[in-house]
Design an enzyme around this catalytic site. Structure first.
Site, mmCIF file in Angstrom:
data_model
loop_
_atom_site.group_PDB
_atom_site.id
_atom_site.type_symbol
_atom_site.label_atom_id
_atom_site.label_comp_id
_atom_site.label_asym_id
_atom_site.label_seq_id
_atom_site.Cartn_x
_atom_site.Cartn_y
_atom_site.Cartn_z
ATOM 1 C CG ASP A 181 45.067 36.667 36.907
ATOM 2 O OD1 ASP A 181 45.468 36.732 35.720
ATOM 3 O OD2 ASP A 181 45.249 37.586 37.732
ATOM 4 C CB CYS A 234 46.410 36.532 43.693
ATOM 5 S SG CYS A 234 44.724 35.916 43.484
ATOM 6 C CB CYS A 268 43.714 32.342 40.478
ATOM 7 S SG CYS A 268 42.942 33.980 40.590
ATOM 8 N NE ARG A 271 47.472 38.776 35.318
ATOM 9 C CZ ARG A 271 47.761 39.616 36.308
ATOM 10 N NH1 ARG A 271 48.698 40.543 36.138
ATOM 11 N NH2 ARG A 271 47.135 39.543 37.464
ATOM 12 C CG HIS A 296 48.242 34.347 40.335
ATOM 13 N ND1 HIS A 296 48.278 35.702 40.120
ATOM 14 C CD2 HIS A 296 46.926 34.033 40.507
ATOM 15 C CE1 HIS A 296 47.038 36.168 40.147
ATOM 16 N NE2 HIS A 296 46.208 35.188 40.376
HETATM 17 CO CO CO Z 1 44.412 35.527 41.254
#
Ligand code: CO
Length: 209
Positions: free
Chosen positions: A44, A101, A42, A46, A98
């Site tokens: 993302d 998400c 992803c 993090r 994750h």
């Molecule tokens: Co995500």
């Protein structure tokens, strides 16, 4: 909040430290790459592939998009996959999602979000395939987290449906594909599913090679 100048300064310090510890670090990397892993994760911020696996530059080939999707019309993903499997000959491909998400959670609501509707639509299909189980989970967070897991598993199936993976399973080079989920709250990666050339695949998706 860091400015871009701070990022450039931090980069200089990082490069200096690398050379101090290992004088040939960059000259060796500049000669070429030979990663054993392809990471489909992803976007993302993090969930950075290298940091959470404690790997160095050169070890993981990376593709990231919203909600770690394997969409069969995505030329970007397919180009990365073909290069990683056929040229780099990676031994493992992992789809890494994750919990929590944002893309998956957005797919569970009805708000019109513009262009990204079309991307999230692929996750809505995963919901539809698993409606009975998901509708049975009353807690919204738990339901979102279960969809995160089911979506990862579905994207691993989508990888197995590609001619790229199937072709590689019919040659001497047989990469294993994995579905992993990352816990935001504990930093731990967990394996959900694994497939290789011996795995069962619905005949309707099988190509002759
Ligand atoms: Co995500």
């Amino acid at each position: 909040m860091k400015s871009t100048n701070q990022l450039l300064l931090a980069n200089k310090a990082w490069a200096k430290e690398k050379v101090e510890t290992s004088p040939n670090f960059f000259t060796n990397l500049a000669k070429g790459q030979n990663p054993r892993f392809l990471w489909i994760g992803c976007s993302d911020s993090r969930v950075p592939a290298d940091q959470i696996t404690n790997t160095e530059p050169g070890e993981i080939f990376v593709h990231r998009n919203v909600a770690n999707m394997v969409v069969h019309t995505d030329l970007n993903l397919l180009s990365v996959l073909q290069y990683a499997v056929e040229v780099l000959k990676v031994e493992h491909v992992m789809v890494v999602g994750h919990y929590g998400c944002g893309g998956v959670l957005a797919s569970m609501q009805s708000q019109h979000l513009g262009l990204i509707n079309k991307w999230l639509r692929n996750i809505k299909e995963v919901y539809r395939l698993n409606r009975e189980e998901l509708d049975g989970i009353s807690d919204e967070v738990a339901r979102g987290n279960r969809l995160v897991e089911l979506n990862i598993v579905e994207q691993v199936f989508n990888l197995a449906k590609t001619s790229i993976i199937q072709k590689s399973w019919n040659t001497t080079h047989k990469p294993t594909i994995h579905g992993w989920v990352y816990g935001m709250e504990d930093g731990i990666l967990k394996e959900l599913v694994q497939m290789d050339n011996t795995s069962e695949l619905d005949p309707v998706f099988k190509f002759d090679f």
